[in-house]
Scaffold this active site. Structure first.
Site, short mmCIF file in Angstrom:
data_model
loop_
_atom_site.label_atom_id
_atom_site.label_comp_id
_atom_site.label_asym_id
_atom_site.label_seq_id
_atom_site.Cartn_x
_atom_site.Cartn_y
_atom_site.Cartn_z
N GLY A 211 -13.94 10.76 -51.57
CA GLY A 211 -12.65 11.19 -51.06
C GLY A 211 -11.85 10.17 -50.26
N ASP A 212 -12.48 9.05 -49.91
CA ASP A 212 -11.77 8.00 -49.15
C ASP A 212 -12.44 6.66 -49.44
OD1 ASP A 212 -10.00 6.77 -47.46
OD2 ASP A 212 -10.91 7.49 -45.60
N LEU A 213 -12.60 6.37 -50.72
CA LEU A 213 -13.47 5.28 -51.14
C LEU A 213 -12.72 3.96 -51.25
CD1 LEU A 213 -16.33 4.51 -51.86
CD2 LEU A 213 -15.86 5.15 -54.22
N ASN A 217 -15.34 1.69 -46.56
CA ASN A 217 -16.18 2.88 -46.50
C ASN A 217 -17.43 2.79 -47.37
OD1 ASN A 217 -14.71 4.13 -44.53
ND2 ASN A 217 -13.55 5.44 -45.92
#
Length: 303
Positions: A211-213, A217
């Protein structure tokens, strides 16, 4: 332990408040003997802590009004990924999450990091593809979470266009409009684009995504494996993760080749990446301001 000399604490506890220190020591059952600042991203403070037996842990601290629910959501996301992650991908162990006075903290396993070795990127690509095969009956999630420090709703939808419109694009677009970052014409472009999503995206089953790659991260473990951190999970369209990997520079091509070999994407996926990037650009617009506005406007007019 009786009869064993314990290390003398030698640390600057101004790096942690007394209440946070006391709560962490209660969780671990040991005293802290060293605390040092480490990178914690754009919205949190982070510390590497060492306890009496030599173990090290990673702790994030935030004093914002949403700090505790934000860390709770992150912990749930890590647990979801941990239960679903294939052998190619590691997820840090979650240890504790608590309010602490005016702050809250998230205590995690500390990951010793290294540098990517030969084969790292293909393994990472295959691992992400395997993770994306974890599916669900509907798009969404049984709880809301956060993207950065912004709330992220995850209401259930039977189809991707409905989910992307009502849980992602329009909430961020309306937030930007209320902050006068977008004008009425921009919102009309956004609403027009939302009506086209059913024609622009191929039908796909919901996929469990990070979701926030982006590059900040993931970590490289000393054993050579990829480690995913700071998730913003949902059952979503898997192209969202790939869109984010390409937003700030991209991963090496061998990552995408290995992904495609493991779980092929429908033709035209690279042309659709800006559609997925639009959400993340709206998030950045709302969090960091107008430097992201030209990219948002370009995508709104592109489709």
């Amino acid at each position: 332990m009786a009869g064993v000399d314990q290390p003398e604490p030698d640390l600057d506890l101004y790096y942690l408040s007394e209440v946070v220190t006391n709560k962490i020591e209660a969780q671990l059952g040991q005293s802290l003997i060293e605390v040092s600042p480490v990178s914690g991203g754009d919205i949190n403070d982070a510390r590497l802590i060492t306890v009496q037996d030599g173990q090290q842990f990673f702790v994030k601290i935030n004093e914002g009004p949403q700090a505790y629910p934000m860390f709770q959501a992150e912990a749930r996301g890590l647990e979801m990924l941990r239960s679903a992650a294939p052998a190619e991908i590691l997820i840090p162990d979650f240890i504790a999450c608590e309010p602490a006075g005016e702050a809250a903290f998230l205590l995690l396993e500390y990951i010793q990091t290294g540098t990517p070795l030969s084969g790292f990127w293909p393994a990472f690509g295959r691992g992400l593809a395997k993770l994306h095969r974890q599916s669900n009956d509907q798009f969404g999630l049984d709880h809301a979470n956060f993207i950065g420090r912004l709330p992220q709703s995850n209401g259930a939808h039977d189809d991707w266009p409905g989910f992307y419109t009502h849980e992602r694009l329009l909430p961020q677009g309306k937030m930007a409009y209320e902050q006068t970052l977008l004008d009425l014409k921009d919102m009309q472009y956004l609403e027009r684009l939302c009506k086209q999503l059913g024609d622009l995206y191929p039908t796909e089953p919901p996929a469990l995504i990070h979701g926030d790659l982006w590059s900040g991260n993931y970590l490289v473990h000393t054993n050579g494996q990829a480690v995913l951190i700071d998730p913003s999970v949902a059952y979503s369209h898997r192209e969202m993760d790939l869109a984010m990997t390409r937003l700030f520079g991209g991963f090496p091509e061998e990552f995408y080749r290995a992904y495609q070999e493991s779980y092929p994407l429908d033709s035209g996926w690279e042309d659709r990446l800006p559609l997925g990037q639009l959400y993340y650009l709206l998030v950045h617009l709302n969090m960091f301001g107008t430097s992201y506005l030209p990219s948002v406007k370009r995508i709104l007019k592109q489709f």
